[in-house]
Design a protein around this motif. Structure first.
Motif, PDB file in Angstrom:
ATOM      1  N   TYR A  63       0.841  -1.203   0.000  1.00 36.21           N
ATOM      2  CA  TYR A  63       0.000   0.000   0.000  1.00 36.21           C
ATOM      3  C   TYR A  63       0.873   1.248   0.000  1.00 36.21           C
ATOM      4  CZ  TYR A  63      -4.297  -2.634   0.946  1.00 36.21           C
ATOM      5  OH  TYR A  63      -5.373  -3.468   0.851  1.00 36.21           O
ATOM      6  N   LEU A  64       0.298   2.352  -0.412  1.00 39.17           N
ATOM      7  CA  LEU A  64       1.065   3.595  -0.458  1.00 39.17           C
ATOM      8  C   LEU A  64       1.221   4.197   0.927  1.00 39.17           C
ATOM      9  CD1 LEU A  64      -0.458   5.339  -3.593  1.00 39.17           C
ATOM     10  CD2 LEU A  64       1.568   3.870  -3.446  1.00 39.17           C
ATOM     11  N   HIS A  65       2.370   4.840   1.150  1.00 40.48           N
ATOM     12  CA  HIS A  65       2.599   5.526   2.428  1.00 40.48           C
ATOM     13  C   HIS A  65       2.867   7.009   2.179  1.00 40.48           C
ATOM     14  CE1 HIS A  65       6.778   5.286   1.326  1.00 40.48           C
ATOM     15  NE2 HIS A  65       6.801   3.965   1.413  1.00 40.48           N
ATOM     16  N   ILE A  66       3.120   7.706   3.272  1.00 42.55           N
ATOM     17  CA  ILE A  66       3.269   9.154   3.196  1.00 42.55           C
ATOM     18  C   ILE A  66       4.455   9.555   2.284  1.00 42.55           C
ATOM     19  CG2 ILE A  66       4.546   9.169   5.399  1.00 42.55           C
ATOM     20  CD1 ILE A  66       2.128  11.930   4.369  1.00 42.55           C
ATOM     21  N   ARG A  86       8.513  -3.367   2.839  1.00 40.95           N
ATOM     22  CA  ARG A  86       8.789  -4.689   3.399  1.00 40.95           C
ATOM     23  C   ARG A  86       8.464  -4.708   4.897  1.00 40.95           C
ATOM     24  NH1 ARG A  86      13.076  -6.613   5.811  1.00 40.95           N
ATOM     25  NH2 ARG A  86      14.294  -4.728   5.391  1.00 40.95           N
ATOM     26  N   LEU A  87       8.878  -3.667   5.604  1.00 39.47           N
ATOM     27  CA  LEU A  87       8.620  -3.612   7.051  1.00 39.47           C
ATOM     28  C   LEU A  87       7.137  -3.376   7.339  1.00 39.47           C
ATOM     29  CD1 LEU A  87      11.739  -1.644   8.357  1.00 39.47           C
ATOM     30  CD2 LEU A  87      11.451  -4.092   7.982  1.00 39.47           C
ATOM     31  N   LEU A  88       6.507  -2.548   6.518  1.00 37.02           N
ATOM     32  CA  LEU A  88       5.068  -2.303   6.715  1.00 37.02           C
ATOM     33  C   LEU A  88       4.290  -3.601   6.531  1.00 37.02           C
ATOM     34  CD1 LEU A  88       4.656   1.128   4.855  1.00 37.02           C
ATOM     35  CD2 LEU A  88       4.793   0.749   7.317  1.00 37.02           C
ATOM     36  N   LEU A  89       4.702  -4.359   5.502  1.00 40.60           N
ATOM     37  CA  LEU A  89       4.042  -5.640   5.225  1.00 40.60           C
ATOM     38  C   LEU A  89       4.218  -6.589   6.416  1.00 40.60           C
ATOM     39  CD1 LEU A  89       2.599  -7.334   3.037  1.00 40.60           C
ATOM     40  CD2 LEU A  89       4.836  -8.149   2.302  1.00 40.60           C
ATOM     41  N   GLN A  90       5.409  -6.573   6.995  1.00 34.69           N
ATOM     42  CA  GLN A  90       5.662  -7.426   8.156  1.00 34.69           C
ATOM     43  C   GLN A  90       4.767  -7.030   9.342  1.00 34.69           C
ATOM     44  OE1 GLN A  90       9.825  -7.582   9.239  1.00 34.69           O
ATOM     45  NE2 GLN A  90       9.431  -8.845  11.047  1.00 34.69           N
ATOM     46  N   LEU A  91       4.591  -5.736   9.549  1.00 33.58           N
ATOM     47  CA  LEU A  91       3.711  -5.272  10.632  1.00 33.58           C
ATOM     48  C   LEU A  91       2.294  -5.795  10.433  1.00 33.58           C
ATOM     49  CD1 LEU A  91       4.780  -1.510  10.975  1.00 33.58           C
ATOM     50  CD2 LEU A  91       5.230  -3.351  12.620  1.00 33.58           C
ATOM     51  N   ASP A 142      -3.671  -3.538  13.016  1.00 33.32           N
ATOM     52  CA  ASP A 142      -4.917  -4.155  12.535  1.00 33.32           C
ATOM     53  C   ASP A 142      -5.094  -4.003  11.033  1.00 33.32           C
ATOM     54  OD1 ASP A 142      -5.574  -4.796  15.150  1.00 33.32           O
ATOM     55  OD2 ASP A 142      -6.517  -2.846  15.482  1.00 33.32           O
ATOM     56  N   GLY A 143      -4.046  -4.149  10.266  1.00 34.71           N
ATOM     57  CA  GLY A 143      -4.182  -4.057   8.811  1.00 34.71           C
ATOM     58  C   GLY A 143      -3.490  -2.830   8.265  1.00 34.71           C
ATOM     59  N   TRP A 144      -3.474  -2.741   6.934  1.00 37.45           N
ATOM     60  CA  TRP A 144      -2.811  -1.612   6.262  1.00 37.45           C
ATOM     61  C   TRP A 144      -3.444  -0.283   6.643  1.00 37.45           C
ATOM     62  CZ3 TRP A 144       1.633  -1.894   3.601  1.00 37.45           C
ATOM     63  CH2 TRP A 144       2.035  -3.140   3.091  1.00 37.45           C
ATOM     64  N   ASP A 145      -4.743  -0.307   6.977  1.00 38.13           N
ATOM     65  CA  ASP A 145      -5.419   0.955   7.274  1.00 38.13           C
ATOM     66  C   ASP A 145      -5.525   1.198   8.774  1.00 38.13           C
ATOM     67  OD1 ASP A 145      -7.322  -0.879   7.966  1.00 38.13           O
ATOM     68  OD2 ASP A 145      -8.980   0.126   6.951  1.00 38.13           O
ATOM     69  N   CYS A 185      -4.015   4.978   3.487  1.00 35.82           N
ATOM     70  CA  CYS A 185      -5.315   4.523   3.991  1.00 35.82           C
ATOM     71  C   CYS A 185      -5.363   4.575   5.516  1.00 35.82           C
ATOM     72  CB  CYS A 185      -5.681   3.155   3.440  1.00 35.82           C
ATOM     73  SG  CYS A 185      -4.458   1.887   3.717  1.00 35.82           S
ATOM     74  N   GLY A 186      -4.209   4.402   6.174  1.00 32.27           N
ATOM     75  CA  GLY A 186      -4.158   4.531   7.633  1.00 32.27           C
ATOM     76  C   GLY A 186      -4.381   5.966   8.071  1.00 32.27           C
ATOM     77  N   LEU A 187      -3.698   6.885   7.403  1.00 29.53           N
ATOM     78  CA  LEU A 187      -3.857   8.307   7.732  1.00 29.53           C
ATOM     79  C   LEU A 187      -5.298   8.757   7.498  1.00 29.53           C
ATOM     80  CD1 LEU A 187      -0.522   9.561   6.190  1.00 29.53           C
ATOM     81  CD2 LEU A 187      -1.200   9.870   8.583  1.00 29.53           C
TER      82      LEU A 187
END
Ligand code: ATP
Ligand code: MG
Length: 564
Positions: A46-49, A278-283, A290-293, A301-303
């Motif tokens: 997923y996209l990040h900041i 890679r690290l975000l996916l591991q989290l 609780d997921g990408w968001d 999507c989290g923001l």
């Protein structure tokens, strides 16, 4: 005659180094005066900041110069890519407000063309099929300080290479047994030019081309040519691609095709977060979030689920600007951007997060007053609402202190405070349970102070928010802190992993906050400032009609930072 203000207005805002390059290109008449940029995500997360910075930069330049902006998925690696990511990425970019119009592109759409170009390089003696396996290839490549050695297969004839490459494509060889490599220079000081791999054999299902191919082009053999095919004039990427530029140049020049100009800028790094997919996916996979968001993730999507607006993220990207050197931006910049946006936009409301009951003993039992409250103190156009006031109310537990110091301007026995939009009250007594915990306060009110002012001119220093107990909406409220407890969490502590840097207190769920009753109708995604408590966002997924759940987007001030 121009006044000083006139001349200040005439002065152009300073141009960043990328704008300066484009200005010069346009002045020199390059690219027929066109500006065409793109954002090229790989659909493997997923996209990040950090991606937002690149999206805002690329789409912003296209807008500024009246040019075009493409969204192109660089989908050359079938093993890690999924349609789920394509959908999420498109959704996030649209939300952020970047418009690719009808130019949604995929590198996989160019597989036929790329194959033909590979054949062209083979025929020109500039590419060869190599039988070294991955391990051997590493050995032959040399190091940063030592040159590599030529592959024993380097001098195959164009005819032999053409036939072997056709066999690779036809599926005659097992995975990993052969590669197609560019014939450049095994002694180049730039490791990327030491006969890099153009094609590898991999029997994997591709999310768009299915099982059509068992050979896939490398990212390096795809990226520059995809830009070229799309007529990208300014191919803007992060600094780590600087060393790949000579290779992209070599491919475009050897093929004699349009040559986009690559410009590198520093990637965005933020304190208290990791940015690697890679690290975000591991989290996500290991369920540390609780997921990408998850609202603690700095994914778009989290923001968004946290309550960040697209405008605030664009403003943040604008403020941090672009640079040629890597640095780390303080997370406070991001938080300031959302505070600025919500301070003007969010209506005010009262919500008590950790309720303490107060009985106003001289207020008539059964009486209810509807008091008028402003929806925004600086913006009367946002109107007013009424909040019910009655004999029993809730205030914040933290607004009472038993042995209060002199400068504690909130409740303590004998002290008087103002209730926002209501009356002055004075605390007269404290009620405790068997363990000595304060469970209730007894107060009296001054009926002369309606609206929050005393006719005799006496002043109180503290103004508290409150909610009528019988009218309160009980709701779940989620408070967030940084996901990591250290400033540079990507750096693992000795003998540990980055997960050791997780902040165990990053999420606090308050199951029974008491909110003013008008919030019962809050639509999912609506935003409020709960007075004194911060900005809150009605969770888009977990909120139900009549039962909103609120996520705290940000505190009012950077209180967290001051704590440390
Ligand atoms: P990976 O390690 O998987 O390649 P990535 O973050 O580079 O991760 P891409 O999908 O290739 O992922 O990124 C798309 C674009 O976003 C690239 O052009 C990249 O330069 C840009 N980008 C990625 N991270 C940042 C960042 N932190 N700041 C600015 N731009 C970024
Ligand atoms: Mg990348």
């Amino acid at each position: 005659m121009p006044t000083p203000t006139d001349s200040a207005e005439e002065k152009k805002p300073s141009r960043n180094f990328i704008q300066q390059i484009i200005d010069a290109d346009l002045a020199a008449g390059k690219n027929d005066g066109q500006v065409h940029t793109r954002f090229p995500p790989e659909p493997n997360g997923y996209l990040h900041i950090g991606h937002a910075k690149s999206i805002c930069l690329n789409s912003g330049l296209a807008r500024e110069y009246g040019g075009k902006f493409n969204l192109r998925f660089d989908d050359t690696n079938p093993a890690k890519e999924e349609q789920e990511y394509v959908d999420a990425i498109t959704d996030d970019i649209r939300w952020l407000g970047a418009d690719w119009e009808d130019r949604l592109c995929f590198s996989s759409n160019y597989f036929d063309q790329l194959y033909d170009w590979a054949v062209q390089l083979i025929q020109a003696g500039k590419a060869y099929v190599c039988d070294l396996d991955a391990e051997q290839m590493r050995e032959y490549r040399g190091t940063l300080t030592e040159p590599g050695r030529d592959s024993p297969f380097r001098d195959r004839s164009p005819e032999e290479n053409a036939s072997l490459f056709a066999q690779m494509k036809a599926g005659d060889f097992p995975d990993g047994s052969h590669t197609l490599r560019a014939k450049i220079d095994m002694a180049s000081p730039n490791v990327n030019l030491r006969d890099p791999v153009m094609y590898r054999i991999k029997r994997a299902h591709h999310h768009r081309t299915g099982d059509t191919w068992c050979i896939y082009p490398s990212y390096d053999f795809t990226h520059g040519q995809s830009d070229s095919i799309e007529g990208i004039t300014h191919s803007i990427c992060t600094l780590e691609f600087e060393n790949h530029r000579p290779l992209y140049d070599w491919f475009c020049e050897s093929l004699g095709i349009f040559h986009p100009q690559q410009i590198e800028f520093a990637r965005l790094n933020l304190t208290y977060t990791v940015m690697s997919k890679r690290l975000l996916l591991q989290l996500v996979n290991e369920k540390h979030v609780d997921g990408w968001d998850d609202p603690r993730m700095l994914t778009l999507c989290g923001l968004r689920r946290r309550g960040y607006t697209a405008a605030s993220i664009r403003a943040f990207c604008e403020r941090i600007g672009v640079a040629k050197f890597n640095s780390t931006i303080d997370m406070a910049w991001l938080e300031d951007a959302i505070r600025d946006d919500l301070n003007t936009a969010a209506p005010r409301a009262m919500g008590v997060l950790r309720p303490l009951k107060v009985v106003i003993e001289n207020y008539p039992e059964g009486q209810v007053e509807q008091l008028e409250a402003a929806n925004h103190p600086q913006n009367p156009e946002m109107g007013t609402r009424t909040v019910p006031f009655a004999r029993e109310i809730y205030v914040e537990q933290g607004d009472f202190m038993e042995d209060a110091p002199r400068k504690f301007f909130r409740l303590s026995v004998g002290r008087e405070v103002r209730l926002r939009y209501a009356y002055f009250i004075t605390c007269t007594d404290v009620i405790k349970d068997d363990q000595g915990n304060v469970v209730e306060l007894r107060c009296t009110y001054d009926p002369e102070t309606k609206g929050g002012n005393a006719p005799d001119g006496r002043k109180v220093k503290g103004t508290l928010h409150w909610v009528s107990a019988q009218h309160a909406l009980s709701a779940e409220v989620r408070l967030y802190d940084y996901l990591f407890g250290t400033e540079a969490p990507g750096k693992a502590p000795e003998g540990g992993t980055f997960l050791d840097n997780l902040n165990p207190d990053s999420l606090e769920v308050l199951a029974d906050a008491k909110l003013e009753p008008s919030l019962v109708d809050a639509d999912p995604c609506s935003q409020f400032q709960f007075e004194r408590n911060g900005y809150f966002f009605a969770d888009p997924i977990d909120s139900k009609p009549g039962k909103p759940i609120f996520n705290r987007t940000a505190t009012l001030r950077d209180s967290w930072k001051k704590k440390r």
